[in-house]
Write an enzyme that holds these catalytic residues in place. Structure first.
Site, PDB file in Angstrom:
ATOM      1  N   SER A 181       0.796  -1.225   0.000  1.00  0.00           N
ATOM      2  CA  SER A 181       0.000   0.000   0.000  1.00  0.00           C
ATOM      3  C   SER A 181       0.827   1.273   0.000  1.00  0.00           C
ATOM      4  O   SER A 181       0.370   2.301  -0.472  1.00  0.00           O
ATOM      5  CB  SER A 181      -0.952   0.010   1.196  1.00  0.00           C
ATOM      6  OG  SER A 181      -0.243  -0.092   2.410  1.00  0.00           O
ATOM      7  N   HIS A 209      -5.057  -3.340  -3.023  1.00  0.00           N
ATOM      8  CA  HIS A 209      -4.675  -2.350  -4.036  1.00  0.00           C
ATOM      9  C   HIS A 209      -4.458  -2.960  -5.414  1.00  0.00           C
ATOM     10  O   HIS A 209      -3.948  -2.292  -6.304  1.00  0.00           O
ATOM     11  CB  HIS A 209      -3.413  -1.606  -3.590  1.00  0.00           C
ATOM     12  CG  HIS A 209      -3.624  -0.813  -2.346  1.00  0.00           C
ATOM     13  ND1 HIS A 209      -4.144   0.465  -2.348  1.00  0.00           N
ATOM     14  CD2 HIS A 209      -3.421  -1.133  -1.051  1.00  0.00           C
ATOM     15  CE1 HIS A 209      -4.233   0.898  -1.105  1.00  0.00           C
ATOM     16  NE2 HIS A 209      -3.797  -0.047  -0.294  1.00  0.00           N
ATOM     17  N   LYS A 234     -11.610   0.366  -2.284  1.00  0.00           N
ATOM     18  CA  LYS A 234     -10.667   1.142  -3.102  1.00  0.00           C
ATOM     19  C   LYS A 234     -11.158   1.121  -4.555  1.00  0.00           C
ATOM     20  O   LYS A 234     -12.118   1.815  -4.852  1.00  0.00           O
ATOM     21  CB  LYS A 234      -9.264   0.592  -2.890  1.00  0.00           C
ATOM     22  CG  LYS A 234      -8.911   0.649  -1.373  1.00  0.00           C
ATOM     23  CD  LYS A 234      -7.513   0.262  -1.058  1.00  0.00           C
ATOM     24  CE  LYS A 234      -7.326   0.011   0.425  1.00  0.00           C
ATOM     25  NZ  LYS A 234      -7.404   1.210   1.255  1.00  0.00           N
TER      26      LYS A 234
END
Ligand code: PMP
Length: 379
Positions: A181, A209, A234
């Protein structure tokens, strides 16, 4: 004599301030696209993990509104009680298909997933081997489990082999981020899978991610990964966490993970939004590829190593340097996160650039110019 609670808190805050480590929650309103409004000023944000801008996608918003109208705002109970509204099934099926597993379980958030999954599978007498740069919630889950927690060097497969050889265990998990991250690099999953399998350990990857932005949206590599965990908060644009795994593993998690059993299910609108977002992703490979393409445009323009994901770090060293860089960029119209210890190791404070499908190429090139001139000091 014990100090008052307020004195204690005030002294702790003063110590953080002295080290440039005090954080402040500053209001930022999200505008359209990549615009963020801070203190009344519109800035182009490179600090948001909504990589595909799906939080603003009309079909995703519409799905959330329709589900909210139909089922109400809140789930009203834990999923095991009466909080498992019908939308979950479709979301879990989509996730399992995307990640190539037979089943999936959705949690309230990625953090809740990790602190639930790991303690449900290992405990005293077991071990969790964790990449030293893995996300805080993997560490939290490992510590909560009561298993021995052993760190291995970042992406260092040889070091993993070495620490595993020096440690007896009954059951073990090897846990890593799929995409890190704060560094944006990708874990060497194939090699980790070999070492984990040789030692009889289960490999877990947190693809928070990677989902939506690598490999046409499927995320970072996952062959040999028995526990494919990630977040819906995300690139998927909303909120929630998930585990994709086999049917018995998911069923055990539904029975044993405390952050699944003892917490209220996600709101129906949030579940419907995630399912709609996955549908958008599935039909738009160009959208999924765009954030990494823009990140590479940036790394090429400023002379950094080629981006492997939408996250690009520029390590500046001290916390003050990172804050000064952030202020320079803000003055030029960009919102970029300064990341300081303890989020990153001491001496590696940095600017973290997150690229999104909402950015225009012109925004990226202008950012690169400002970073070169005002942060890196290159004419
Ligand atoms: N894992 C990683 C690697 C993350 O970066 C994050 C979010 N910062 C999480 C898990 C937690 O996910 P969530 O925000 O959904 O709780």
């Amino acid at each position: 004599m014990t100090r008052s609670l307020d004195d204690f808190a005030t002294a702790k805050l003063a110590a953080l301030e002295a080290g440039s480590l005090r954080r402040r929650v500053r209001q930022v309103a999200r505008g359209v696209g990549a615009v963020a409004v801070r203190d009344g000023v519109g800035l182009i944000s490179f600090s948001c993990n909504d990589y595909l801008n799906l939080s603003q996608h009309p079909a995703v918003i519409e799905a959330a509104v329709a589900a909210t109208r139909r089922y109400g705002v809140g789930a009203g109970a834990s999923r095991l009680v009466t909080g498992d509204h019908p939308l979950y099934r479709g979301l879990e099926a989509r996730l399992a298909a995307l990640k190539g597993t037979a089943d999936a379980v959705v949690f309230g958030s990625g953090y809740l997933a990790n602190i639930g999954i790991i303690p449900a599978l290992v405990g005293a007498g077991d071990a969790v081997f964790v990449d030293e740069l893995a996300h805080a919630c993997i560490w939290a889950g490992a510590r909560l489990s009561g298993a021995a927690v052993v760190r291995f060097g970042h992406n260092d497969v040889g070091d993993l082999r070495r620490v595993m050889a020096g440690c007896g265990f009954r059951r073990a998990i090897v846990a890593t981020d799929g995409v890190f991250s704060m560094d944006g690099d990708v874990a060497p999953i194939d090699a980790l899978a070999v070492v984990a399998a040789e030692a009889g350990a289960w490999l877990m990857s947190d693809d928070a991610h990677g989902i939506g932005v690598l490999d046409g949206g499927r995320g970072s590599p996952h062959d040999g990964v028995s526990l494919r965990m990630g977040t819906l908060s995300k690139a998927v644009g909303g909120y929630g966490g998930y585990l994709c795994a086999s049917v018995p593993v998911c069923e055990l998690i539904r029975n044993r993970a405390r952050s699944f059993v003892y917490t209220t299910g996600l709101p129906p609108g949030v579940v419907a939004a995630a399912a709609a977002a996955l549908d958008v992703m599935a039909g738009d490979a160009e959208l999924c590829a765009r954030p990494v393409r823009l990140a590479r445009m940036f790394t090429g323009a400023v002379g950094l190593p080629e981006a492997a994901s939408p996250i690009v770090p520029l390590v500046l060293g001290g916390a003050e340097a990172a804050l000064a860089g952030q202020a320079e960029l803000e003055a030029a119209g960009f919102l970029v996160a300064a990341i300081r210890p303890p989020t990153v190791p001491e001496g590696t404070a940095r600017l973290r650039f997150a690229f999104s499908a909402a950015h225009r190429e012109a925004d990226v090139m202008r950012l690169a110019e400002v970073v070169r001139e005002r942060v890196m000091g290159v004419a």
